[in-house]
Design a protein around this motif. Structure first.
Motif, short mmCIF file in Angstrom:
data_model
loop_
_atom_site.label_atom_id
_atom_site.label_comp_id
_atom_site.label_asym_id
_atom_site.label_seq_id
_atom_site.Cartn_x
_atom_site.Cartn_y
_atom_site.Cartn_z
N SER A 18 -3.68 -38.18 -40.78
CA SER A 18 -3.17 -39.40 -40.14
C SER A 18 -1.75 -39.17 -39.66
O SER A 18 -0.96 -38.48 -40.31
N VAL A 19 -1.42 -39.78 -38.53
CA VAL A 19 -0.04 -39.68 -38.02
C VAL A 19 0.93 -40.41 -38.95
O VAL A 19 2.14 -40.19 -38.89
N LEU A 20 0.39 -41.27 -39.82
CA LEU A 20 1.25 -42.04 -40.71
C LEU A 20 1.53 -41.32 -42.04
O LEU A 20 2.26 -41.85 -42.88
N GLU A 21 0.97 -40.13 -42.22
CA GLU A 21 1.20 -39.39 -43.46
C GLU A 21 2.68 -39.03 -43.64
O GLU A 21 3.14 -38.86 -44.76
N GLY A 22 3.39 -38.89 -42.53
CA GLY A 22 4.79 -38.49 -42.62
C GLY A 22 5.75 -39.61 -42.93
O GLY A 22 6.96 -39.39 -42.97
N VAL A 23 5.24 -40.82 -43.15
CA VAL A 23 6.12 -41.95 -43.49
C VAL A 23 6.21 -42.05 -45.01
O VAL A 23 5.22 -42.37 -45.67
N PRO A 24 7.38 -41.77 -45.60
CA PRO A 24 7.51 -41.80 -47.06
C PRO A 24 7.16 -43.16 -47.65
O PRO A 24 7.57 -44.21 -47.13
N ARG A 25 6.41 -43.15 -48.74
CA ARG A 25 6.00 -44.40 -49.38
C ARG A 25 7.19 -45.17 -49.93
O ARG A 25 7.16 -46.40 -50.00
N SER A 26 8.24 -44.47 -50.34
CA SER A 26 9.37 -45.14 -51.00
C SER A 26 10.45 -45.63 -50.03
O SER A 26 11.49 -46.11 -50.46
N LEU A 27 10.21 -45.50 -48.73
CA LEU A 27 11.19 -46.03 -47.77
C LEU A 27 11.33 -47.54 -47.93
O LEU A 27 10.35 -48.23 -48.20
N PRO A 28 12.54 -48.08 -47.73
CA PRO A 28 12.68 -49.54 -47.68
C PRO A 28 11.78 -50.11 -46.59
O PRO A 28 11.55 -49.47 -45.55
N ALA A 29 11.24 -51.30 -46.82
CA ALA A 29 10.20 -51.86 -45.95
C ALA A 29 10.62 -51.94 -44.49
O ALA A 29 9.83 -51.65 -43.58
N LEU A 30 11.89 -52.33 -44.23
CA LEU A 30 12.32 -52.48 -42.84
C LEU A 30 12.34 -51.13 -42.13
O LEU A 30 11.87 -50.99 -41.00
N VAL A 31 12.87 -50.11 -42.81
CA VAL A 31 12.90 -48.77 -42.23
C VAL A 31 11.49 -48.23 -42.06
O VAL A 31 11.15 -47.60 -41.06
N LYS A 32 10.64 -48.50 -43.06
CA LYS A 32 9.26 -48.02 -43.01
C LYS A 32 8.52 -48.62 -41.82
O LYS A 32 7.79 -47.91 -41.11
N ALA A 33 8.71 -49.92 -41.57
CA ALA A 33 8.05 -50.56 -40.43
C ALA A 33 8.47 -49.91 -39.12
O ALA A 33 7.64 -49.66 -38.23
N SER A 34 9.74 -49.60 -39.02
CA SER A 34 10.25 -48.96 -37.81
C SER A 34 9.65 -47.57 -37.62
O SER A 34 9.25 -47.19 -36.52
#
Length: 256
Positions: free
Chosen positions: A129-145
Protein backbone atom coordinates in the motif's frame (compact mmCIF):
# COMPACT_ATOMS: atom_id res chain seq x y z
CA UNK A 1 33.83 23.86 3.88
CA UNK A 2 35.34 21.15 1.69
CA UNK A 3 34.43 17.48 1.84
CA UNK A 4 37.61 16.47 3.69
CA UNK A 5 36.83 18.84 6.56
CA UNK A 6 33.23 17.60 6.67
CA UNK A 7 34.35 13.97 6.78
CA UNK A 8 36.89 14.82 9.50
CA UNK A 9 34.17 16.42 11.62
CA UNK A 10 31.92 13.38 11.17
CA UNK A 11 34.80 11.05 12.08
CA UNK A 12 35.37 13.10 15.26
CA UNK A 13 31.72 12.56 16.24
CA UNK A 14 32.03 8.81 15.65
CA UNK A 15 35.15 8.65 17.85
CA UNK A 16 33.44 10.61 20.64
CA UNK A 17 30.44 8.28 20.41
CA UNK A 18 32.74 5.26 20.83
CA UNK A 19 34.36 6.87 23.88
CA UNK A 20 31.05 7.79 25.49
CA UNK A 21 29.64 4.32 24.95
CA UNK A 22 32.72 2.77 26.60
CA UNK A 23 33.23 5.20 29.46
CA UNK A 24 30.04 7.13 30.38
CA UNK A 25 27.65 5.33 32.78
CA UNK A 26 24.57 6.96 31.23
CA UNK A 27 25.56 6.31 27.62
CA UNK A 28 26.45 2.68 28.43
CA UNK A 29 22.89 2.00 29.64
CA UNK A 30 21.02 3.37 26.62
CA UNK A 31 19.11 1.13 24.21
CA UNK A 32 17.09 1.73 21.05
CA UNK A 33 13.98 1.80 23.23
CA UNK A 34 15.29 4.27 25.84
CA UNK A 35 16.48 6.67 23.15
CA UNK A 36 13.24 6.62 21.15
CA UNK A 37 11.26 9.21 23.13
CA UNK A 38 14.33 11.44 23.38
CA UNK A 39 14.73 11.35 19.60
CA UNK A 40 11.11 12.36 19.12
CA UNK A 41 11.64 15.26 21.54
CA UNK A 42 14.78 16.38 19.67
CA UNK A 43 12.87 16.27 16.37
CA UNK A 44 10.18 18.55 17.78
CA UNK A 45 12.84 20.94 19.09
CA UNK A 46 14.32 21.09 15.59
CA UNK A 47 10.84 21.78 14.24
CA UNK A 48 10.41 24.67 16.69
CA UNK A 49 13.75 26.18 15.65
CA UNK A 50 12.77 25.96 11.98
CA UNK A 51 9.40 27.62 12.65
CA UNK A 52 11.19 30.39 14.56
CA UNK A 53 13.67 30.71 11.67
CA UNK A 54 16.45 30.64 14.26
CA UNK A 55 19.28 29.25 12.12
CA UNK A 56 21.78 29.08 14.96
CA UNK A 57 19.30 26.98 16.94
CA UNK A 58 18.60 24.87 13.83
CA UNK A 59 22.33 24.09 13.66
CA UNK A 60 22.38 23.02 17.32
CA UNK A 61 19.25 20.88 17.04
CA UNK A 62 20.57 19.19 13.88
CA UNK A 63 23.64 18.26 15.91
CA UNK A 64 21.46 16.74 18.64
CA UNK A 65 19.55 14.73 16.05
CA UNK A 66 22.74 13.62 14.30
CA UNK A 67 24.06 12.40 17.65
CA UNK A 68 20.99 10.20 18.02
CA UNK A 69 21.48 8.71 14.56
CA UNK A 70 25.12 7.92 15.37
CA UNK A 71 24.03 6.52 18.76
CA UNK A 72 21.51 4.13 17.17
CA UNK A 73 24.13 3.00 14.65
CA UNK A 74 26.65 2.39 17.46
CA UNK A 75 24.13 0.20 19.30
CA UNK A 76 23.41 -1.66 16.06
CA UNK A 77 27.12 -2.30 15.52
CA UNK A 78 27.44 -3.86 18.98
CA UNK A 79 24.95 -6.59 18.03
CA UNK A 80 26.42 -6.91 14.51
CA UNK A 81 23.08 -5.92 12.97
CA UNK A 82 24.22 -2.71 11.27
CA UNK A 83 26.66 0.16 11.65
CA UNK A 84 26.84 3.77 10.43
CA UNK A 85 28.29 2.67 7.08
CA UNK A 86 25.29 0.38 6.54
CA UNK A 87 22.96 3.25 7.42
CA UNK A 88 24.67 5.60 4.95
CA UNK A 89 24.89 3.02 2.15
CA UNK A 90 21.24 2.02 2.61
CA UNK A 91 20.00 5.57 2.12
CA UNK A 92 22.41 6.14 -0.77
CA UNK A 93 21.10 3.09 -2.61
CA UNK A 94 17.52 4.13 -1.96
CA UNK A 95 18.12 7.66 -3.27
CA UNK A 96 19.80 6.35 -6.42
CA UNK A 97 17.03 3.84 -7.04
CA UNK A 98 14.24 6.36 -6.48
CA UNK A 99 15.79 9.07 -8.66
CA UNK A 100 15.98 7.34 -12.06
CA UNK A 101 15.62 10.78 -13.68
CA UNK A 102 19.07 11.58 -12.24
CA UNK A 103 20.84 8.22 -12.20
CA UNK A 104 19.16 6.54 -15.18
CA UNK A 105 17.41 7.51 -18.41
CA UNK A 106 13.94 8.28 -17.01
CA UNK A 107 12.61 11.69 -18.06
CA UNK A 108 10.32 13.78 -15.83
CA UNK A 109 8.69 17.09 -16.60
CA UNK A 110 8.18 18.49 -13.09
CA UNK A 111 8.24 17.95 -9.33
CA UNK A 112 4.80 16.34 -9.35
CA UNK A 113 5.92 13.62 -11.73
CA UNK A 114 8.95 12.96 -9.51
CA UNK A 115 6.61 12.37 -6.54
CA UNK A 116 4.38 10.06 -8.59
CA UNK A 117 7.36 8.00 -9.75
CA UNK A 118 8.58 7.82 -6.14
CA UNK A 119 5.33 6.18 -5.01
CA UNK A 120 5.27 3.78 -7.98
CA UNK A 121 8.83 2.67 -7.24
CA UNK A 122 7.95 2.02 -3.60
CA UNK A 123 5.13 -0.29 -4.69
CA UNK A 124 7.53 -2.13 -7.01
CA UNK A 125 9.86 -2.61 -4.04
CA UNK A 126 7.22 -4.80 -2.42
CA UNK A 127 5.05 -2.39 -0.45
CA UNK A 128 1.41 -3.48 -0.60
CA UNK A 129 0.00 0.00 0.00
CA UNK A 130 1.16 3.55 -0.69
CA UNK A 131 0.07 4.32 2.88
CA UNK A 132 2.58 1.91 4.45
CA UNK A 133 5.10 4.72 4.69
CA UNK A 134 2.91 6.81 7.01
CA UNK A 135 4.11 6.20 10.60
CA UNK A 136 1.35 5.04 12.93
CA UNK A 137 2.60 7.25 15.77
CA UNK A 138 2.46 10.53 13.84
CA UNK A 139 0.22 13.21 15.38
CA UNK A 140 -3.20 13.03 13.71
CA UNK A 141 -2.95 16.38 11.90
CA UNK A 142 0.45 15.57 10.40
CA UNK A 143 -0.70 12.03 9.59
CA UNK A 144 -3.74 13.33 7.68
CA UNK A 145 -1.50 15.59 5.64
CA UNK A 146 0.91 12.75 4.81
CA UNK A 147 -1.95 10.41 3.88
CA UNK A 148 -3.27 12.96 1.43
CA UNK A 149 0.19 13.53 -0.06
CA UNK A 150 0.67 9.79 -0.50
CA UNK A 151 -2.60 9.10 -2.32
CA UNK A 152 -2.08 12.18 -4.47
CA UNK A 153 1.13 10.53 -5.66
CA UNK A 154 -0.91 7.79 -7.37
CA UNK A 155 -3.51 10.18 -8.79
CA UNK A 156 -6.22 9.93 -6.12
CA UNK A 157 -6.97 13.60 -5.64
CA UNK A 158 -9.35 16.43 -6.42
CA UNK A 159 -8.79 18.34 -9.64
CA UNK A 160 -9.71 21.89 -8.62
CA UNK A 161 -9.54 23.86 -5.32
CA UNK A 162 -13.24 24.79 -5.51
CA UNK A 163 -14.16 21.08 -5.39
CA UNK A 164 -12.29 20.73 -2.11
CA UNK A 165 -13.91 23.86 -0.68
CA UNK A 166 -17.32 22.46 -1.64
CA UNK A 167 -16.39 19.32 0.28
CA UNK A 168 -15.46 21.42 3.32
CA UNK A 169 -18.89 23.11 3.18
CA UNK A 170 -20.59 19.74 2.81
CA UNK A 171 -18.75 18.34 5.85
CA UNK A 172 -19.62 21.44 7.90
CA UNK A 173 -23.30 20.97 7.10
CA UNK A 174 -23.11 17.31 8.11
CA UNK A 175 -21.41 18.31 11.37
CA UNK A 176 -24.13 20.85 12.14
CA UNK A 177 -26.80 18.22 11.48
CA UNK A 178 -25.17 15.84 13.97
CA UNK A 179 -24.74 18.64 16.54
CA UNK A 180 -28.51 19.13 16.39
CA UNK A 181 -29.08 15.39 16.77
CA UNK A 182 -26.92 15.32 19.91
CA UNK A 183 -25.21 12.00 19.10
CA UNK A 184 -21.71 12.56 20.54
CA UNK A 185 -20.09 9.70 18.62
CA UNK A 186 -21.41 10.98 15.29
CA UNK A 187 -20.46 14.56 16.20
CA UNK A 188 -16.88 13.41 16.75
CA UNK A 189 -16.85 11.49 13.47
CA UNK A 190 -18.15 14.47 11.50
CA UNK A 191 -15.78 16.85 13.26
CA UNK A 192 -12.93 14.61 12.13
CA UNK A 193 -14.25 14.77 8.55
CA UNK A 194 -14.28 18.58 8.73
CA UNK A 195 -10.67 18.67 9.89
CA UNK A 196 -9.59 16.17 7.23
CA UNK A 197 -11.26 18.19 4.48
CA UNK A 198 -9.71 21.44 5.76
CA UNK A 199 -6.26 19.83 5.70
CA UNK A 200 -7.00 18.74 2.14
CA UNK A 201 -7.98 22.30 1.22
CA UNK A 202 -4.75 23.59 2.77
CA UNK A 203 -2.78 21.54 0.24
CA UNK A 204 -4.55 23.29 -2.61
CA UNK A 205 -3.69 26.65 -1.05
CA UNK A 206 -0.03 25.59 -0.70
CA UNK A 207 -0.37 25.95 3.07
CA UNK A 208 1.24 23.51 5.50
CA UNK A 209 -1.58 22.96 8.03
CA UNK A 210 0.80 22.01 10.86
CA UNK A 211 2.83 25.19 10.37
CA UNK A 212 -0.33 27.28 10.05
CA UNK A 213 -1.82 25.91 13.27
CA UNK A 214 1.47 26.30 15.17
CA UNK A 215 1.68 29.89 13.95
CA UNK A 216 -1.77 30.51 15.43
CA UNK A 217 -0.76 28.73 18.65
CA UNK A 218 2.25 31.02 19.04
CA UNK A 219 0.11 34.08 18.29
CA UNK A 220 -2.49 33.04 20.87
CA UNK A 221 0.19 32.36 23.51
CA UNK A 222 1.78 35.76 22.92
CA UNK A 223 -1.54 37.59 23.22
CA UNK A 224 -2.69 35.65 26.27
CA UNK A 225 0.61 36.26 28.06
CA UNK A 226 0.21 39.98 27.33
CA UNK A 227 -3.19 39.73 29.01
CA UNK A 228 -1.64 37.92 32.00
CA UNK A 229 1.08 40.58 32.34
CA UNK A 230 -1.54 43.34 32.34
CA UNK A 231 -3.44 41.51 35.08
CA UNK A 232 -0.26 41.38 37.16
CA UNK A 233 0.30 45.11 36.62
CA UNK A 234 -3.24 45.79 37.84
CA UNK A 235 -2.81 43.31 40.70
CA UNK A 236 -6.07 41.75 39.66
CA UNK A 237 -6.22 37.96 39.03
CA UNK A 238 -7.60 36.98 35.64
CA UNK A 239 -10.31 34.96 37.36
CA UNK A 240 -11.60 38.20 38.91
CA UNK A 241 -11.76 40.00 35.55
CA UNK A 242 -14.86 40.12 33.42
CA UNK A 243 -14.66 39.00 29.80
CA UNK A 244 -15.18 42.62 28.77
CA UNK A 245 -12.15 43.70 30.80
CA UNK A 246 -10.06 40.91 29.32
CA UNK A 247 -11.18 41.84 25.81
CA UNK A 248 -9.69 45.32 26.23
CA UNK A 249 -6.21 43.92 26.77
CA UNK A 250 -6.72 41.18 24.19
CA UNK A 251 -7.46 43.81 21.56
CA UNK A 252 -4.38 45.77 22.67
CA UNK A 253 -2.32 42.63 22.18
CA UNK A 254 -3.77 42.15 18.68
CA UNK A 255 -2.66 45.65 17.71
CA UNK A 256 0.86 44.90 18.97
Amino acid sequence: MNKQLQLKAFERLLIIMDELREQCPWDKKQTLQTLRHLTIEETYELGDAILDNDLNEVKKELGDLLLHIVFYAKIGSETNDFDIADVCNEICEKLIHRHPHIYSDTVVKDEEEVKQNWEKLKLKEGKKSVLEGVPRSLPALVKASRIQDKVKGVGFDWEEPHQVWDKVQEELEELQAEVKSGDQDKIEAEFGDVLFSMINYARFLNVNPEDALERTNKKFISRFQYLENKAVELRKPLMDMTLAEMDVFWNEAKKL
